[in-house]
Design a protein around this motif. Structure first.
Motif, mmCIF file in Angstrom:
data_model
loop_
_atom_site.group_PDB
_atom_site.id
_atom_site.type_symbol
_atom_site.label_atom_id
_atom_site.label_comp_id
_atom_site.label_asym_id
_atom_site.label_seq_id
_atom_site.Cartn_x
_atom_site.Cartn_y
_atom_site.Cartn_z
ATOM 1 N N ALA A 75 0.928 -1.312 -0.067
ATOM 2 C CA ALA A 75 -0.059 -0.147 -0.209
ATOM 3 C C ALA A 75 0.804 1.314 -0.166
ATOM 4 C CB ALA A 75 -0.790 0.136 1.189
ATOM 5 N N HIS A 76 2.144 1.120 0.558
ATOM 6 C CA HIS A 76 2.995 2.258 0.538
ATOM 7 C C HIS A 76 3.577 2.777 -0.757
ATOM 8 C CE1 HIS A 76 3.080 0.592 4.556
ATOM 9 N NE2 HIS A 76 2.885 1.770 5.057
ATOM 10 N N GLY A 77 3.423 1.782 -1.745
ATOM 11 C CA GLY A 77 3.881 2.167 -3.207
ATOM 12 C C GLY A 77 5.654 1.917 -3.139
ATOM 13 N N ALA A 78 6.162 1.841 -4.324
ATOM 14 C CA ALA A 78 7.483 1.641 -4.685
ATOM 15 C C ALA A 78 7.929 2.675 -5.752
ATOM 16 C CB ALA A 78 7.916 0.237 -5.033
ATOM 17 N N GLY A 79 9.074 2.981 -5.799
ATOM 18 C CA GLY A 79 9.701 3.644 -6.886
ATOM 19 C C GLY A 79 9.672 2.994 -8.121
ATOM 20 N N ARG A 80 10.014 3.904 -9.281
ATOM 21 C CA ARG A 80 10.047 3.166 -10.668
ATOM 22 C C ARG A 80 10.990 2.121 -10.980
ATOM 23 N NH1 ARG A 80 9.786 6.961 -15.721
ATOM 24 N NH2 ARG A 80 11.254 8.248 -14.500
ATOM 25 N N LYS A 81 12.176 2.021 -10.380
ATOM 26 C CA LYS A 81 13.022 1.197 -10.554
ATOM 27 C C LYS A 81 12.890 -0.297 -9.952
ATOM 28 C CE LYS A 81 17.337 3.587 -11.782
ATOM 29 N NZ LYS A 81 17.527 5.055 -11.171
ATOM 30 N N VAL A 82 11.889 -0.180 -8.866
ATOM 31 C CA VAL A 82 11.369 -1.305 -8.383
ATOM 32 C C VAL A 82 10.825 -2.351 -9.421
ATOM 33 C CG1 VAL A 82 10.195 -2.463 -6.628
ATOM 34 C CG2 VAL A 82 11.783 -0.525 -6.043
ATOM 35 N N PHE A 83 9.778 -1.715 -9.878
ATOM 36 C CA PHE A 83 9.010 -2.234 -10.997
ATOM 37 C C PHE A 83 9.767 -2.681 -12.059
ATOM 38 C CE2 PHE A 83 5.873 0.370 -8.683
ATOM 39 C CZ PHE A 83 4.804 -0.389 -8.712
ATOM 40 N N GLU A 84 10.784 -1.844 -12.330
ATOM 41 C CA GLU A 84 11.802 -2.476 -13.517
ATOM 42 C C GLU A 84 12.724 -3.424 -13.591
ATOM 43 O OE1 GLU A 84 11.892 2.063 -15.749
ATOM 44 O OE2 GLU A 84 13.779 1.356 -14.509
ATOM 45 N N GLU A 85 13.100 -3.442 -12.094
ATOM 46 C CA GLU A 85 14.024 -4.485 -11.633
ATOM 47 C C GLU A 85 13.138 -6.025 -11.413
ATOM 48 O OE1 GLU A 85 17.045 -4.886 -11.508
ATOM 49 O OE2 GLU A 85 17.364 -6.524 -10.226
ATOM 50 N N ILE A 86 11.945 -5.919 -11.155
ATOM 51 C CA ILE A 86 11.054 -7.101 -10.962
ATOM 52 C C ILE A 86 10.999 -7.662 -12.603
ATOM 53 C CG2 ILE A 86 8.650 -7.903 -10.543
ATOM 54 C CD1 ILE A 86 8.785 -5.756 -8.270
ATOM 55 N N GLU A 87 10.630 -6.762 -13.472
ATOM 56 C CA GLU A 87 10.305 -7.294 -14.729
ATOM 57 C C GLU A 87 11.712 -7.836 -15.251
ATOM 58 O OE1 GLU A 87 8.450 -4.084 -17.039
ATOM 59 O OE2 GLU A 87 8.942 -5.255 -18.736
ATOM 60 N N ARG A 88 12.747 -7.191 -14.897
ATOM 61 C CA ARG A 88 14.074 -7.573 -15.359
ATOM 62 C C ARG A 88 14.653 -8.832 -15.120
ATOM 63 N NH1 ARG A 88 19.277 -8.205 -14.504
ATOM 64 N NH2 ARG A 88 19.213 -7.698 -12.550
ATOM 65 N N ARG A 89 13.983 -9.367 -13.909
ATOM 66 C CA ARG A 89 14.127 -10.696 -13.333
ATOM 67 C C ARG A 89 13.338 -11.549 -13.866
ATOM 68 N NH1 ARG A 89 17.309 -11.513 -8.608
ATOM 69 N NH2 ARG A 89 18.705 -9.220 -8.420
ATOM 70 N N GLY A 90 12.097 -11.324 -14.629
ATOM 71 C CA GLY A 90 11.326 -12.294 -15.317
ATOM 72 C C GLY A 90 10.234 -12.448 -14.378
ATOM 73 N N ALA A 91 9.791 -11.660 -13.431
ATOM 74 C CA ALA A 91 8.904 -11.920 -12.551
ATOM 75 C C ALA A 91 7.817 -10.806 -12.947
ATOM 76 C CB ALA A 91 9.219 -11.662 -11.207
ATOM 77 N N THR A 92 6.677 -10.650 -12.214
ATOM 78 C CA THR A 92 5.456 -9.790 -12.510
ATOM 79 C C THR A 92 5.207 -9.149 -11.002
ATOM 80 O OG1 THR A 92 4.663 -11.627 -13.847
ATOM 81 C CG2 THR A 92 3.248 -9.910 -13.430
ATOM 82 N N SER A 93 4.864 -7.790 -11.289
ATOM 83 C CA SER A 93 4.310 -7.148 -10.357
ATOM 84 C C SER A 93 2.895 -7.050 -9.844
ATOM 85 C CB SER A 93 4.888 -5.763 -9.978
ATOM 86 O OG SER A 93 4.682 -4.906 -11.291
#
Ligand code: SF4
Length: 296
Positions: A75-93
């Motif tokens: 609920a507190h959210g996260a920065g853009r890089k967090v979403f990008e890193e999740i994607e880079r690792r082949g995972a889904t947010s």
């Protein structure tokens, strides 16, 4: 004994939404990959026990994310890089950020791209603040207290800040303090001939909760504040209540009502008010109310 529970006690809209979203989405486990949660969904241990009971694993570092995993953004959210890193690792947010926090992130991003200096009134280490900062390339200036406000004002007066300023706040900050800070910074900018935009990003739910805490603390003999020790909004409520009523205690878990010290505290009071942080579950609040009523 009179016992009054604040109307605002319990989950706020954003936390409730995040909790329901996660419960609904992950009723059944996906066949492949794990369900991870990046940090605590909310700053409340009892809520996190429920989440863990669903087989969701809390992680504190994205290094733990692997291909095929689903990562819940809290609920507190996260920065853009967090979403990008999740994607880079082949995972889904799976984004459970409170819509009001997303709105603050959007403001920071939009004004940063327009060339503004982003100033956030908030706690530097708080997850929400780090997330907001992550949408303006971590270039925001974070002011947690009046000492840093004074330093900022000196720089404004010395015309060291060339860019126009956007002033926003962590959603759960103290509203009165933000009002004072707004006035102080606005006056300094006016004096220096600069430009400022101020967007009041303190959440309405926080504001109403703080007002009710103030009233209840004045009315009742004693106050119990329920909420996680690391919850910023609970800390604000506790300070407001304690300032009005020294007979205020802060508990994280209902079982703390039974401690020797707290039992004595309850015995002395004729009326008790119960208030809670935005991530305290209704079950915890009911449990505390019942314990107090049965201690008559
Ligand atoms: S306090 Fe407000 S901004 Fe924060 S999670 Fe709740 S509804 Fe969202």
């Amino acid at each position: 004994m009179e016992c009054k529970v604040a109307k605002t006690a319990g989950f706020c809209g954003g936390v409730k939404k995040a909790f329901l979203m996660v419960q609904e989405e992950f009723k059944t486990k996906p066949e492949n990959g794990r369900i991870l949660i990046f940090g605590s969904l909310v700053h409340n241990e009892n809520v996190m026990k429920i989440i863990n009971g669903m087989g969701i694993v809390k992680i504190d570092s994205l290094n733990e994310v692997g291909s095929g995993d689903i990562v819940i953004i809290t609920a507190h959210g996260a920065g853009r890089k967090v979403f990008e890193e999740i994607e880079r690792r082949g995972a889904t947010s799976f984004n459970a950020t409170c819509p009001k926090v997303s709105m603050v992130q959007d403001c920071a991003k939009k004004y940063y791209e327009k060339g503004f200096e982003i100033i956030i009134f908030g706690n530097r280490e708080h997850k929400e603040v780090r997330g907001i900062n992550g949408w303006c390339e971590n270039k925001a200036r974070i002011i947690p207290d009046f000492k840093e406000v004074a330093a900022l004002i000196n720089e404004i007066r010395a015309k060291k800040i060339k860019k126009p300023i956007l002033l926003i706040s962590q959603t759960t900050q103290n509203i009165e303090k933000f009002e004072r800070i707004k006035k102080m910074i606005h006056a300094a900018i006016k004096e220096a001939g600069g430009k400022i935009e101020i967007i009041d990003t303190i959440c309405r739910a926080t504001f109403v909760r703080q007002k009710e805490a103030f009233v209840i603390a004045k009315e009742m003999d004693a106050v119990i504040v329920i909420g996680g020790r690391s919850s910023s909004n609970t800390k604000q409520l506790w300070k407001i209540a304690k300032d009005q009523n020294p007979n205020t205690i802060w508990i994280e878990d209902p079982s703390e009502v039974k401690s020797d010290e707290n039992k004595e505290f309850l015995r002395r009071a004729k009326s008790i008010g119960i208030i809670s942080g935005a991530s305290t579950s209704p079950d915890d609040i009911n449990m505390v109310r019942k314990m107090i009523e049965s201690s008559d």
